[in-house]
Scaffold this active site. Structure first.
Site, PDB file in Angstrom:
ATOM      1  N   THR A  14      -7.872   3.070   0.462  1.00 11.61           N
ATOM      2  CA  THR A  14      -8.703   1.923   0.847  1.00 11.61           C
ATOM      3  C   THR A  14      -7.874   0.739   1.336  1.00 11.61           C
ATOM      4  O   THR A  14      -8.421  -0.252   1.799  1.00 11.61           O
ATOM      5  CB  THR A  14      -9.548   1.459  -0.364  1.00 11.61           C
ATOM      6  OG1 THR A  14      -8.640   1.306  -1.476  1.00 11.61           O
ATOM      7  CG2 THR A  14     -10.620   2.473  -0.725  1.00 11.61           C
ATOM      8  N   CYS A  19       9.253  -1.158   6.194  1.00 12.51           N
ATOM      9  CA  CYS A  19       8.780  -1.293   7.581  1.00 12.51           C
ATOM     10  C   CYS A  19       9.841  -1.896   8.512  1.00 12.51           C
ATOM     11  O   CYS A  19      10.038  -1.413   9.636  1.00 12.51           O
ATOM     12  CB  CYS A  19       7.498  -2.118   7.626  1.00 12.51           C
ATOM     13  SG  CYS A  19       7.539  -3.580   6.581  1.00 12.51           S
ATOM     14  N   HIS A  39       6.145  -6.438  13.489  1.00 11.04           N
ATOM     15  CA  HIS A  39       7.374  -7.140  13.134  1.00 11.04           C
ATOM     16  C   HIS A  39       8.276  -7.230  14.368  1.00 11.04           C
ATOM     17  O   HIS A  39       8.423  -6.251  15.115  1.00 11.04           O
ATOM     18  CB  HIS A  39       8.152  -6.374  12.065  1.00 11.04           C
ATOM     19  CG  HIS A  39       7.484  -6.345  10.715  1.00 11.04           C
ATOM     20  ND1 HIS A  39       6.408  -7.130  10.379  1.00 11.04           N
ATOM     21  CD2 HIS A  39       7.787  -5.627   9.596  1.00 11.04           C
ATOM     22  CE1 HIS A  39       6.065  -6.889   9.122  1.00 11.04           C
ATOM     23  NE2 HIS A  39       6.879  -5.979   8.622  1.00 11.04           N
TER      24      HIS A  39
HETATM   25  P1  A2P Z   1      -8.225  -0.320  -4.524  1.00 14.44           P
HETATM   26  O1  A2P Z   1      -8.963  -0.509  -3.224  1.00 14.44           O
HETATM   27  O2  A2P Z   1      -9.020   0.496  -5.474  1.00 14.44           O
HETATM   28  O3  A2P Z   1      -7.710  -1.601  -5.117  1.00 14.44           O
HETATM   29  P2  A2P Z   1      -3.225  -3.125   0.042  1.00 14.44           P
HETATM   30  O4  A2P Z   1      -1.728  -3.041  -0.037  1.00 14.44           O
HETATM   31  O5  A2P Z   1      -3.736  -3.178   1.447  1.00 14.44           O
HETATM   32  O6  A2P Z   1      -3.766  -4.208  -0.817  1.00 14.44           O
HETATM   33  O7  A2P Z   1      -3.773  -1.709  -0.578  1.00 14.44           O
HETATM   34  C1  A2P Z   1      -3.408  -1.232  -1.838  1.00 14.44           C
HETATM   35  C2  A2P Z   1      -4.021   0.153  -2.068  1.00 14.44           C
HETATM   36  O8  A2P Z   1      -3.516   0.678  -3.295  1.00 14.44           O
HETATM   37  C3  A2P Z   1      -5.539   0.144  -2.212  1.00 14.44           C
HETATM   38  O9  A2P Z   1      -6.060   1.345  -1.698  1.00 14.44           O
HETATM   39  C4  A2P Z   1      -5.715   0.095  -3.716  1.00 14.44           C
HETATM   40  O10 A2P Z   1      -6.940   0.610  -4.175  1.00 14.44           O
HETATM   41  C5  A2P Z   1      -4.601   1.012  -4.151  1.00 14.44           C
HETATM   42  N1  A2P Z   1      -4.229   0.800  -5.559  1.00 14.44           N
HETATM   43  C6  A2P Z   1      -3.772  -0.323  -6.139  1.00 14.44           C
HETATM   44  N2  A2P Z   1      -3.550  -0.126  -7.462  1.00 14.44           N
HETATM   45  C7  A2P Z   1      -3.854   1.177  -7.713  1.00 14.44           C
HETATM   46  C8  A2P Z   1      -3.840   2.002  -8.876  1.00 14.44           C
HETATM   47  N3  A2P Z   1      -3.456   1.549 -10.067  1.00 14.44           N
HETATM   48  N4  A2P Z   1      -4.237   3.299  -8.751  1.00 14.44           N
HETATM   49  C9  A2P Z   1      -4.638   3.778  -7.557  1.00 14.44           C
HETATM   50  N5  A2P Z   1      -4.684   3.047  -6.429  1.00 14.44           N
HETATM   51  C10 A2P Z   1      -4.285   1.771  -6.490  1.00 14.44           C
END
Ligand code: A2P
Length: 331
Positions: free
Chosen positions: A12, A130, A237
């Protein structure tokens, strides 16, 4: 071609969603497909190849089912805990976090640069930072030809590198709102501060560039220094890279070398105001190089300007290219 079962962890997020896009575009041979994230977004839907998938919560049991490859981009803590669980189940993890990058047991790979390192993985392969990825695509052909002695990086990094929260800080900051992600306003500002400060006065982002460059180019002696700066740009970047060589070079030959390098687009026509720009590189997978000029302050050196889409080549595309290499070797 053998079809594989593939999972995206952090599906997500900003990089996660781009994984889906790039996997679709490059038509990876996928049989069963899984999207995973935290409990916060479990149950939500994501569309992939025209089909809806329900986001699963990532748990210790997520890899009980047969999954060949998992692309992780869910932060270092998540990778630290769950990548070994996936690996123990026989799944090959391609991890976008910084968690495993400097582990001597884990290859750190840019497919145009060191694809041979994939061979010694023990089910975890790290995707570099990156800023490092785009620099490596530019430096490798020059290192092969002229042997790099020293590199000075100065980066101009997009807010998307800090995830959705970074993006929002710029969007809302332009409307006058206070920052939530960055320690200072990013709108109309440049922050010489990416990731945390370390004891040596550098930021962690800067030391990632130093250490990852040496690991990917297989040269622990290479002298590398970096200043990494967050700028009010949404995507892509840009980097100014000063390179000093052991060997002499002819400019025509150096330009030809860059032009023919895999993954590079040379945009080096300053007379016509043509040089790489973030707005042009956005949405592309290549690394754009221009402003190539001799560094007249040293015996053999060059300055280059390097731009790439940090979410695509700097993260998602690079990881998907690694997956493609693995699949190729499975046939
Ligand atoms: P979620 O949407 O449930 O918070 P970004 O870097 O763009 O903020 O995205 C971080 C991604 O990592 C998101 O998909 C987020 O899911 C996921 N994420 C963050 N913490 C966890 C966790 N403890 N377990 C699984 N996915 C995680």
């Amino acid at each position: 071609m053998k079809k594989i079962n593939l999972a995206v962890v952090g599906a997500t997020g900003m990089v996660g969603r781009t994984f889906l896009k790039v996997l679709e575009e490059r038509q990876l041979p996928i049989d069963n497909f899984y999207v995973m994230a935290s409990s916060r977004s479990a149950g939500s839907k994501l569309t992939f190849n025209g089909k809806e998938y329900t986001v699963e919560e990532l748990t210790e049991h997520s890899f009980d089912k047969p999954i060949d490859i998992a692309l992780f981009s869910a932060g270092g803590g998540t990778s630290e805990k769950f990548a070994p669980i996936a690996a123990a189940h026989g799944c090959i993890v391609i991890d976008n976090s910084s968690q495993w990058r400097m582990d001597p047991e884990v290859p750190l790979v840019v497919p145009e640069v060191n694809p041979e390192d994939i061979a010694w993985h023990k089910n975890i392969i790290a995707n570099p930072n990156c800023s490092t990825i785009q620099a490596m695509v530019a430096l490798k052909p020059l290192d092969d030809k002229y042997k790099i002695k020293r590199v000075v990086y100065s980066t101009y990094q997009a807010v998307s590198g800090a995830g959705l929260a970074g993006w929002k800080d710029l969007e809302n900051g332009l409307k006058g709102e206070a920052p939530k992600k960055f320690p200072h306003p990013i709108a109309n500002n440049c922050l010489p501060h990416i990731d945390v400060f370390l004891d040596n006065g550098y930021t962690k982002e800067e030391m990632k560039m130093v250490n990852e460059t040496r690991k990917i180019l297989h040269n622990d002696e290479m002298r590398v220094t970096a200043t990494t700066v967050r700028v009010p740009v949404f995507d892509c970047h840009s980097e100014s890279i000063n390179i000093e060589f052991e060997k002499p070079f002819e400019m025509d030959e150096l330009l030809e070398t860059l032009k023919n390098a895999p993954g590079v687009v040379l945009q080096n026509n300053s007379a016509a105001n043509e040089y790489p720009l973030a707005v042009d590189a956005a949405g592309h997978d290549e690394v754009f190089i221009g402003r190539v000029r001799r560094d007249e302050s040293v015996e053999s050196g060059v300055n280059i300007w390097v731009v790439a889409d940090n979410i695509r080549k700097g993260a998602a595309t690079n990881a998907v290219q690694i997956a493609e290499e693995i699949i190729k070797n499975m046939q």
